[in-house]
Design an enzyme around this catalytic site. Sequence first.
Site, PDB file in Angstrom:
ATOM      1  N   GLU A 275      -2.411   2.450  -0.262  1.00  0.00           N
ATOM      2  CA  GLU A 275      -1.355   1.583  -0.801  1.00  0.00           C
ATOM      3  C   GLU A 275      -1.949   0.400  -1.565  1.00  0.00           C
ATOM      4  O   GLU A 275      -1.521  -0.735  -1.380  1.00  0.00           O
ATOM      5  CB  GLU A 275      -0.437   1.099   0.326  1.00  0.00           C
ATOM      6  CG  GLU A 275       0.046   2.201   1.244  1.00  0.00           C
ATOM      7  CD  GLU A 275       0.769   3.332   0.527  1.00  0.00           C
ATOM      8  OE1 GLU A 275       1.866   3.097  -0.008  1.00  0.00           O
ATOM      9  OE2 GLU A 275       0.233   4.454   0.497  1.00  0.00           O
TER      10      GLU A 275
ATOM     11  N   HIS B  57      -0.642  -1.767  -6.803  1.00  0.00           N
ATOM     12  CA  HIS B  57      -0.601  -3.221  -6.885  1.00  0.00           C
ATOM     13  C   HIS B  57      -1.505  -3.784  -7.983  1.00  0.00           C
ATOM     14  O   HIS B  57      -1.493  -4.983  -8.226  1.00  0.00           O
ATOM     15  CB  HIS B  57      -1.014  -3.841  -5.545  1.00  0.00           C
ATOM     16  CG  HIS B  57      -0.045  -3.552  -4.452  1.00  0.00           C
ATOM     17  ND1 HIS B  57       1.150  -4.219  -4.321  1.00  0.00           N
ATOM     18  CD2 HIS B  57      -0.073  -2.643  -3.448  1.00  0.00           C
ATOM     19  CE1 HIS B  57       1.806  -3.750  -3.278  1.00  0.00           C
ATOM     20  NE2 HIS B  57       1.084  -2.790  -2.730  1.00  0.00           N
TER      21      HIS B  57
END
Length: 147
Positions: free
Chosen positions: A108, A112
């Site tokens: 994850e 970003h």
Amino acid sequence: MTEELEFTGERFTPECEREIWYEHMHRYAFAAPFCAGQQVLDAACGEGYGAALLARGASEVAGVDLSAAAIAHAQQRYGAAQNLEFHEANCTSLPFADNRFDRIVSFETLEHLEPQDEMLAEFRRVLKTDGLLLISSPDKAIYTDKH
């Protein structure tokens, strides 16, 4: 006693419950057998729970995160492990030698960063030629578009 790191919605903490706990913990449970006995980088390690979990079987684990608060928390909460260290660093400029790690896990993180190519180039640089990169990113159709 270690204080909890504030849950902001962007960084998982082990105090979270239900689905988010399973979503995050299962990634490290999946990765752990691949990391057993290996030199591992946990890139964007957050508060350090995953790096600590991997350190149970890995020969050594280095966790890096851009957040100074997360790294300070990780060092305080998990820093007693002999084969585990934490570094404040950007995934696009890692403070390690070339060909340093057998395994890199980065869960994850990709979504970003805008300089995704730079991050992947750094992973390539510090990963041994016979190494393994384990990476995950959420399915936009499920986590964004559906909501």
